[in-house]
Design a protein around this motif. Structure first.
Motif, mmCIF file in Angstrom:
data_model
loop_
_atom_site.group_PDB
_atom_site.id
_atom_site.type_symbol
_atom_site.label_atom_id
_atom_site.label_comp_id
_atom_site.label_asym_id
_atom_site.label_seq_id
_atom_site.Cartn_x
_atom_site.Cartn_y
_atom_site.Cartn_z
ATOM 1 N N VAL A 1 12.291 42.731 32.582
ATOM 2 C CA VAL A 1 13.386 41.821 32.237
ATOM 3 C C VAL A 1 14.222 41.523 33.475
ATOM 4 N N LYS A 2 14.490 42.542 34.282
ATOM 5 C CA LYS A 2 15.260 42.341 35.515
ATOM 6 C C LYS A 2 14.539 41.376 36.456
ATOM 7 N N ARG A 3 13.247 41.603 36.649
ATOM 8 C CA ARG A 3 12.474 40.722 37.528
ATOM 9 C C ARG A 3 12.458 39.300 36.977
ATOM 10 N N ARG A 4 12.342 39.185 35.659
ATOM 11 C CA ARG A 4 12.294 37.868 35.024
ATOM 12 C C ARG A 4 13.628 37.131 35.214
ATOM 13 N N LEU A 5 14.718 37.866 35.061
ATOM 14 C CA LEU A 5 16.048 37.272 35.218
ATOM 15 C C LEU A 5 16.295 36.836 36.658
ATOM 16 N N ARG A 6 15.906 37.672 37.615
ATOM 17 C CA ARG A 6 16.090 37.314 39.021
ATOM 18 C C ARG A 6 15.300 36.059 39.365
ATOM 19 N N HIS A 7 14.084 35.987 38.861
ATOM 20 C CA HIS A 7 13.255 34.811 39.113
ATOM 21 C C HIS A 7 13.857 33.576 38.458
ATOM 22 N N PHE A 8 14.284 33.715 37.224
ATOM 23 C CA PHE A 8 14.842 32.597 36.461
ATOM 24 C C PHE A 8 16.071 32.024 37.156
ATOM 25 N N ALA A 9 16.914 32.902 37.696
ATOM 26 C CA ALA A 9 18.176 32.479 38.300
ATOM 27 C C ALA A 9 18.046 32.043 39.755
ATOM 28 N N ALA A 10 16.875 32.242 40.355
ATOM 29 C CA ALA A 10 16.689 31.962 41.780
ATOM 30 C C ALA A 10 16.906 30.491 42.115
ATOM 31 N N ARG A 11 17.225 30.234 43.375
ATOM 32 C CA ARG A 11 17.526 28.870 43.822
ATOM 33 C C ARG A 11 16.360 27.916 43.560
ATOM 34 N N GLY A 12 15.132 28.403 43.723
ATOM 35 C CA GLY A 12 13.974 27.542 43.513
ATOM 36 C C GLY A 12 13.648 27.291 42.054
ATOM 37 N N ALA A 13 14.298 28.040 41.172
ATOM 38 C CA ALA A 13 14.063 27.859 39.731
ATOM 39 C C ALA A 13 15.309 27.240 39.093
ATOM 40 N N MET A 14 16.077 27.997 38.311
ATOM 41 C CA MET A 14 17.224 27.435 37.608
ATOM 42 C C MET A 14 18.511 27.441 38.423
ATOM 43 N N ASP A 15 18.509 28.140 39.551
ATOM 44 C CA ASP A 15 19.631 28.123 40.503
ATOM 45 C C ASP A 15 20.970 28.421 39.811
ATOM 46 N N SER B 1 23.087 25.218 34.427
ATOM 47 C CA SER B 1 21.624 25.333 34.441
ATOM 48 C C SER B 1 20.969 24.664 33.237
ATOM 49 N N LYS B 2 21.743 24.435 32.191
ATOM 50 C CA LYS B 2 21.180 23.780 31.009
ATOM 51 C C LYS B 2 20.725 22.358 31.319
ATOM 52 N N SER B 3 21.266 21.779 32.387
ATOM 53 C CA SER B 3 20.912 20.404 32.755
ATOM 54 C C SER B 3 19.839 20.335 33.831
ATOM 55 N N GLN B 4 19.324 21.478 34.251
ATOM 56 C CA GLN B 4 18.282 21.465 35.271
ATOM 57 C C GLN B 4 17.031 20.756 34.752
ATOM 58 N N GLU B 5 16.264 20.193 35.686
ATOM 59 C CA GLU B 5 15.035 19.492 35.313
ATOM 60 C C GLU B 5 14.080 20.441 34.587
ATOM 61 N N PRO B 6 13.335 19.933 33.627
ATOM 62 C CA PRO B 6 12.471 20.810 32.825
ATOM 63 C C PRO B 6 11.388 21.538 33.614
ATOM 64 N N TRP B 7 10.938 20.968 34.743
ATOM 65 C CA TRP B 7 9.924 21.691 35.527
ATOM 66 C C TRP B 7 10.504 22.989 36.062
ATOM 67 N N ARG B 8 11.816 22.988 36.354
ATOM 68 C CA ARG B 8 12.464 24.208 36.822
ATOM 69 C C ARG B 8 12.513 25.266 35.718
ATOM 70 N N LEU B 9 12.731 24.828 34.504
ATOM 71 C CA LEU B 9 12.730 25.751 33.373
ATOM 72 C C LEU B 9 11.342 26.340 33.179
#
Length: 242
Positions: free
Chosen positions: A91-105, A158-166
């Motif tokens: 879960v920690k790894r997933r959250l870090r990835h999700f929040a990363a600049r290249g993802a949901m920023d 982050s709710k408005s980020q492009e869907p590819w980022r999600l």
């Protein structure tokens, strides 16, 4: 640490369990390393004549050291993984990835805060980020009003980020940023990706058989499907603007 090709190296890859066994690398060994392709430090061989007799053979754990779930072996890539979707470390790894600049920023969500959120039980999955409030965050260490507001604003933005980022941020095995972009360019929405067959997914540029199967398996797994549903309810963007 040792100097190799101009830089100090303190870690070197052993690739996987099979390579460890093939090269007979043991804890306490003296080894020769080189930079593969002049970039990645790798263990080349063991200096058996330097052994003292107390070196220990490495044994891959049979249980996840975090949640004690029996690990599973992926024969296609010689990997051993914890299959528990809710494993705290995963879960920690997933959250870090999700929040990363290249993802949901997501601004304000650093590694130490992720650890606190999971360890305190406030975040057991990605979607829990969108349920946090000031009172909950205020109970964590080093979380003043400015830090709290920054995180809440970052999650909302982050709710408005492009869907590819999600799609990329979900951390689906083998699914990178490039393939996520291609999938949304082709299907226009994450829901259309979810409904696609493996054959239809494979037809997309930058998406091969391995990526297609991983996508299909994630969206048809109860855990993955439920998490996607929670993120949809939280108001994240699932479709490209028309």
């Amino acid at each position: 640490p040792v100097l190799v090709s101009g830089t100090t190296v303190s870690r070197a890859t052993l690739h996987n369990e099979e390579e460890v066994r093939r090269k007979d690398v043991r804890e306490g060994d003296v080894v020769i390393i080189e930079k593969a392709g002049e970039i990645i430090p790798a263990v080349v061989e063991v200096l058996h004549d330097r052994r003292k007799g107390n070196e220990q053979a490495f044994v891959m754990p049979t249980e996840c050291p975090t949640c004690q779930t029996t690990v599973q072996r992926d024969p296609e890539i010689v990997a051993v993984r914890c299959p528990n979707f809710d494993c705290p470390d995963k879960v920690k790894r997933r959250l870090r990835h999700f929040a990363a600049r290249g993802a949901m920023d997501i601004q304000g969500l650093g590694s130490s805060l992720v650890d606190q959120l999971v360890d305190s039980g406030l975040a057991k999955r990605i979607s829990d980020l969108y349920k946090l409030n000031e009172a909950q965050l205020g109970s964590l260490e080093r979380m003043g009003s400015r830090s709290i507001q920054k995180l809440l604003d970052g999650a909302e933005a982050s709710k408005s980020q492009e869907p590819w980022r999600l799609l990329f941020g979900l951390g689906i095995l083998h699914v990178g940023a490039t393939s996520s972009r291609s999938l949304l360019d082709h299907f226009n929405s994450i829901d259309s990706v979810i409904m696609a067959s493996i054959k239809e997914l494979e037809a997309v540029d930058d998406v091969g058989a391995i990526v297609a199967k991983s996508l299909y398996d994630f969206f048809h797994d109860p855990n993955g499907s439920a998490e996607v549903g929670r993120l949809r309810e939280a108001g994240l963007t699932f479709a490209k603007a028309t």
